[in-house]
Write a protein that holds these residues in place. Sequence first.
Motif, PDB file in Angstrom:
ATOM      1  N   SER A 285      39.294  26.540  29.133  1.00  0.00           N
ATOM      2  CA  SER A 285      38.375  26.933  30.200  1.00  0.00           C
ATOM      3  C   SER A 285      37.438  28.050  29.742  1.00  0.00           C
ATOM      4  O   SER A 285      37.756  28.828  28.838  1.00  0.00           O
ATOM      5  N   SER A 286      36.285  28.130  30.392  1.00  0.00           N
ATOM      6  CA  SER A 286      35.321  29.171  30.058  1.00  0.00           C
ATOM      7  C   SER A 286      35.865  30.556  30.372  1.00  0.00           C
ATOM      8  O   SER A 286      35.443  31.549  29.761  1.00  0.00           O
ATOM      9  N   GLY A 287      36.820  30.659  31.309  1.00  0.00           N
ATOM     10  CA  GLY A 287      37.449  31.959  31.564  1.00  0.00           C
ATOM     11  C   GLY A 287      38.199  32.452  30.340  1.00  0.00           C
ATOM     12  O   GLY A 287      38.086  33.617  29.947  1.00  0.00           O
ATOM     13  N   GLU A 288      38.988  31.541  29.718  1.00  0.00           N
ATOM     14  CA  GLU A 288      39.672  31.900  28.474  1.00  0.00           C
ATOM     15  C   GLU A 288      38.660  32.197  27.375  1.00  0.00           C
ATOM     16  O   GLU A 288      38.828  33.122  26.578  1.00  0.00           O
ATOM     17  N   LEU A 289      37.610  31.390  27.304  1.00  0.00           N
ATOM     18  CA  LEU A 289      36.587  31.582  26.281  1.00  0.00           C
ATOM     19  C   LEU A 289      35.915  32.943  26.421  1.00  0.00           C
ATOM     20  O   LEU A 289      35.733  33.657  25.426  1.00  0.00           O
ATOM     21  N   ILE A 290      35.555  33.322  27.643  1.00  0.00           N
ATOM     22  CA  ILE A 290      34.890  34.617  27.856  1.00  0.00           C
ATOM     23  C   ILE A 290      35.804  35.767  27.448  1.00  0.00           C
ATOM     24  O   ILE A 290      35.367  36.730  26.813  1.00  0.00           O
ATOM     25  N   ARG A 291      37.111  35.673  27.794  1.00  0.00           N
ATOM     26  CA  ARG A 291      38.045  36.726  27.375  1.00  0.00           C
ATOM     27  C   ARG A 291      38.122  36.810  25.853  1.00  0.00           C
ATOM     28  O   ARG A 291      38.162  37.906  25.281  1.00  0.00           O
ATOM     29  N   PHE A 292      38.130  35.655  25.199  1.00  0.00           N
ATOM     30  CA  PHE A 292      38.197  35.623  23.740  1.00  0.00           C
ATOM     31  C   PHE A 292      36.930  36.236  23.125  1.00  0.00           C
ATOM     32  O   PHE A 292      37.011  37.026  22.177  1.00  0.00           O
ATOM     33  N   LEU A 293      35.772  35.894  23.665  1.00  0.00           N
ATOM     34  CA  LEU A 293      34.517  36.436  23.132  1.00  0.00           C
ATOM     35  C   LEU A 293      34.428  37.938  23.365  1.00  0.00           C
ATOM     36  O   LEU A 293      33.994  38.695  22.483  1.00  0.00           O
ATOM     37  N   ASP A 294      34.834  38.396  24.552  1.00  0.00           N
ATOM     38  CA  ASP A 294      34.829  39.838  24.832  1.00  0.00           C
ATOM     39  C   ASP A 294      35.768  40.584  23.889  1.00  0.00           C
ATOM     40  O   ASP A 294      35.428  41.656  23.366  1.00  0.00           O
ATOM     41  N   LYS A 295      36.948  40.021  23.669  1.00  0.00           N
ATOM     42  CA  LYS A 295      37.941  40.656  22.805  1.00  0.00           C
ATOM     43  C   LYS A 295      37.408  40.838  21.392  1.00  0.00           C
ATOM     44  O   LYS A 295      37.696  41.845  20.731  1.00  0.00           O
ATOM     45  N   ASN A 296      36.615  39.878  20.930  1.00  0.00           N
ATOM     46  CA  ASN A 296      36.109  39.913  19.559  1.00  0.00           C
ATOM     47  C   ASN A 296      34.642  40.326  19.472  1.00  0.00           C
ATOM     48  O   ASN A 296      34.037  40.229  18.404  1.00  0.00           O
ATOM     49  N   ASN A 297      34.114  40.809  20.614  1.00  0.00           N
ATOM     50  CA  ASN A 297      32.751  41.349  20.664  1.00  0.00           C
ATOM     51  C   ASN A 297      31.705  40.352  20.175  1.00  0.00           C
ATOM     52  O   ASN A 297      30.807  40.679  19.407  1.00  0.00           O
ATOM     53  N   ILE A 298      31.830  39.103  20.601  1.00  0.00           N
ATOM     54  CA  ILE A 298      30.874  38.064  20.258  1.00  0.00           C
ATOM     55  C   ILE A 298      29.835  37.961  21.372  1.00  0.00           C
ATOM     56  O   ILE A 298      30.197  37.873  22.541  1.00  0.00           O
ATOM     57  N   PRO A 299      28.539  37.964  21.058  1.00  0.00           N
ATOM     58  CA  PRO A 299      27.515  37.913  22.111  1.00  0.00           C
ATOM     59  C   PRO A 299      27.458  36.558  22.789  1.00  0.00           C
ATOM     60  O   PRO A 299      27.679  35.524  22.164  1.00  0.00           O
TER      61      PRO A 299
END
Length: 515
Positions: A285-299
């Motif tokens: 899900s995009s919720g998991e994806l957003i958490r993953f991107l935030d955790k790794n500081n991906i824009p």
Amino acid sequence: MKKRLSRTLCAVMVLLLVFSGIRQTTIPVNAADPVNEARNGVVSVVFHLKNAVLLKTYDGYSIAARMGSYGDLDYTGGSGFFTSEGGDYKNPTYIITACHVIDDYVRAGEGGVYETYVGFDYDEGGWYGLLLQAESCEMRIYYSANDYDIAYVDCYGSTEKVDVAVLRLRNSTDKRVALPIRKADDSMVGASVYSIGYPGNSDNEFTSASKYDVADATVKKGIVSKIAVNEGKGVERIQTDTAIHHGDSGGPLLTEDGYVIGVNVNVESNSPYDGQVEADYYAISSGELIRFLDKNNIPYMTSAPGGNVKDSGDISASENKVERPSADDKEEGGFPWLIVGIAGGAVVLIAVVLVIVLVAGSGKKKAQAEAQAQVAQAQAQAQAAQAQAQAAQAQAQQMQMQQQQQPVRKPMMRSLSAQHNGLTLALGNGPIMIGRDPSNCKLVYREGTAGVSGRHCSLSYDAASGDFLLTDLRSSYGTFLMNGQKLNANVPYHLKSGESFYVGDPGNVIRVELG
């Protein structure tokens, strides 16, 4: 007084813009056909081998014969889509895909020698394996059949958990655009969704598809069946009837208006890939994806009508993520932007206080004198806050440099069995299976090896504790420590670097170590 107040208000507005990081952008998702338009953000992600050969081996290592030579070879592949801040959507650098699409590349040391067994057979010499070997490998991002960029791994999750990875290009590209992300929720159940990707079977006798061009990306429609959470691992997936096949993995699951709400990863069926009877398809899900991107500081960019509430997923199109500190920094720590933000917030707050004081004291000399004193005090506080932020910055950079100077040791497993002749395998994020079944196991024992089951045990590495985790998979003859202790089935046992164990028989010893 009006001129002074006007200048002060302008200064406050400048400070607010600087520290909030807001830059107005327009995200082009309102095209006449947004799903079709989204194909401009999707690419083919390919694991490519250099100088690949097929070798015949009787003992798992020493070469008996060369059975074939393939040269450079596109071996496996999936799909992916670009992400970036809104202002840079036409020149993106980062590609989101599925973790299992890059697993082999990671296991090969991200560019090193790649080896995998592709079959086993028996002749007068006994059981032999067919070993595919390449002297090096790379991840390619194809824009067309003869146009590609080399990509590098930035960060990745786990094939068994958050099956998401991010690749990055050395330089940004203008050949694709970034796609916006919207957080999925239960209100989307029953809504139409679309998958976009490059399934392997799209290149066949009925088409002239290259599997690489924008026009060759396959679009499939379905609905959101439900949003499911794995109770054991807590990972949120979207269940859909939108078909996901080999090669679609890592591609986006989209809403009708062109927003990404998932990363396509799995199919579950009572007869996988054979008729697809009662098949269900899943996307992270995009919720998991957003958490993953935030955790790794991906824009990334995300947009929804009517709000700027980040936690709910309703983020306006004008919002942009903070700038990434370094494209080469793969660690989760990174730069302490929170401290800088606090310091910036303090400056903004002080500036606002000054405006109030100046307005209240209009026309009064005493108030003006007090305002001037408070201006001086505020300036001193702002300078002190800035000095603290700079000191924290310098300290964090020094700690980061010290961490980078420390050598990185890779977790390894080494078979001491004669049939493997010292074979060493690197451990990635996911577990490595050990046994006789070549379709599931990375460390494969010959058929008939005493005490070894088809799927005997698994071995993984826990970076947090620095321990290796050994789990017996209900093997017939058991998994043992070197002191003879038999492990309980399905219960992970912690091993330290340098320790050994054996599978079924004392002749099948495996050693774990940090290389």
